[in-house]
Design a protein around this motif. Structure first.
Motif, PDB file in Angstrom:
ATOM      1  N   GLU A   1       0.868  -1.174   0.000  1.00 33.70           N
ATOM      2  CA  GLU A   1       0.000   0.000   0.000  1.00 33.70           C
ATOM      3  C   GLU A   1       0.907   1.226   0.000  1.00 33.70           C
ATOM      4  O   GLU A   1       1.673   1.435   0.938  1.00 33.70           O
ATOM      5  CB  GLU A   1      -0.890  -0.002   1.235  1.00 33.70           C
ATOM      6  CG  GLU A   1      -1.800   1.214   1.301  1.00 33.70           C
ATOM      7  CD  GLU A   1      -2.574   1.256   2.598  1.00 33.70           C
ATOM      8  OE1 GLU A   1      -3.797   1.163   2.540  1.00 33.70           O
ATOM      9  OE2 GLU A   1      -1.929   1.399   3.654  1.00 33.70           O
ATOM     10  N   VAL A   2       0.845   1.995  -1.070  1.00 32.86           N
ATOM     11  CA  VAL A   2       1.687   3.177  -1.236  1.00 32.86           C
ATOM     12  C   VAL A   2       0.829   4.417  -1.013  1.00 32.86           C
ATOM     13  O   VAL A   2      -0.173   4.611  -1.702  1.00 32.86           O
ATOM     14  CB  VAL A   2       2.323   3.220  -2.649  1.00 32.86           C
ATOM     15  CG1 VAL A   2       3.194   4.449  -2.811  1.00 32.86           C
ATOM     16  CG2 VAL A   2       3.104   1.940  -2.938  1.00 32.86           C
ATOM     17  N   LEU A   3       1.213   5.231  -0.048  1.00 39.28           N
ATOM     18  CA  LEU A   3       0.564   6.528   0.156  1.00 39.28           C
ATOM     19  C   LEU A   3       1.444   7.569  -0.518  1.00 39.28           C
ATOM     20  O   LEU A   3       2.655   7.603  -0.295  1.00 39.28           O
ATOM     21  CB  LEU A   3       0.406   6.834   1.643  1.00 39.28           C
ATOM     22  CG  LEU A   3      -0.474   5.871   2.426  1.00 39.28           C
ATOM     23  CD1 LEU A   3      -0.516   6.269   3.903  1.00 39.28           C
ATOM     24  CD2 LEU A   3      -1.880   5.830   1.868  1.00 39.28           C
ATOM     25  N   TYR A   4       0.836   8.405  -1.328  1.00 39.11           N
ATOM     26  CA  TYR A   4       1.622   9.362  -2.111  1.00 39.11           C
ATOM     27  C   TYR A   4       0.868  10.676  -2.298  1.00 39.11           C
ATOM     28  O   TYR A   4      -0.330  10.764  -2.098  1.00 39.11           O
ATOM     29  CB  TYR A   4       1.994   8.771  -3.468  1.00 39.11           C
ATOM     30  CG  TYR A   4       0.806   8.511  -4.369  1.00 39.11           C
ATOM     31  CD1 TYR A   4       0.424   9.442  -5.325  1.00 39.11           C
ATOM     32  CD2 TYR A   4       0.073   7.336  -4.265  1.00 39.11           C
ATOM     33  CE1 TYR A   4      -0.670   9.217  -6.150  1.00 39.11           C
ATOM     34  CE2 TYR A   4      -1.021   7.098  -5.079  1.00 39.11           C
ATOM     35  CZ  TYR A   4      -1.386   8.032  -6.022  1.00 39.11           C
ATOM     36  OH  TYR A   4      -2.459   7.810  -6.834  1.00 39.11           O
ATOM     37  N   ARG A   5       1.623  11.705  -2.693  1.00 38.35           N
ATOM     38  CA  ARG A   5       1.063  13.028  -2.986  1.00 38.35           C
ATOM     39  C   ARG A   5       1.502  13.447  -4.389  1.00 38.35           C
ATOM     40  O   ARG A   5       2.656  13.281  -4.760  1.00 38.35           O
ATOM     41  CB  ARG A   5       1.560  14.061  -1.986  1.00 38.35           C
ATOM     42  CG  ARG A   5       1.137  13.777  -0.567  1.00 38.35           C
ATOM     43  CD  ARG A   5       1.691  14.847   0.391  1.00 38.35           C
ATOM     44  NE  ARG A   5       1.533  14.467   1.768  1.00 38.35           N
ATOM     45  CZ  ARG A   5       0.426  14.624   2.492  1.00 38.35           C
ATOM     46  NH1 ARG A   5      -0.643  15.165   1.939  1.00 38.35           N
ATOM     47  NH2 ARG A   5       0.384  14.250   3.750  1.00 38.35           N
TER      48      ARG A   5
END
Length: 95
Positions: free
Chosen positions: A25-29
């Motif tokens: 699970e990659v959290l990114y902006r």
């Protein structure tokens, strides 16, 4: 030993090599919306604890995608473990 004409299942061979189901699970902006935190989830076969496939993916992300990774959460479950592989003998041949 394989019997003549029999081919081992490639998926089973991968399990014996240590592959298991990995979820990342990659959290990114994104640069154009830095206040918005987005999620990318991916499930694939990989080898713990080195995760070579995940590392290649994250290297690609760093090189090719403008989004800045906030965090990566990894979950892994081996499909087969050493204690699950047992030698089975006939009762008359036990020592």
């Amino acid at each position: 030993m394989l019997m003549k004409g029999r081919v081992p299942d490639p998926q089973f061979e991968r399990m014996l090599q240590g592959y298991g189901v990995t979820t990342a699970e990659v959290l990114y902006r994104m640069p154009d919306h830095p206040a918005l935190l987005q999620t990318f989830s991916w499930q694939f076969d990989d080898i713990a604890p080195d995760y070579p496939r995940l590392k290649r993916f994250l290297d690609y992300w760093e090189r090719e995608i403008e989004a800045m990774i906030q965090s990566v959460r990894v979950m892994h479950r081996g499909l087969i473990s050493p204690q699950e592989v047992r030698l089975v003998r006939e009762a008359g041949h036990l020592q």
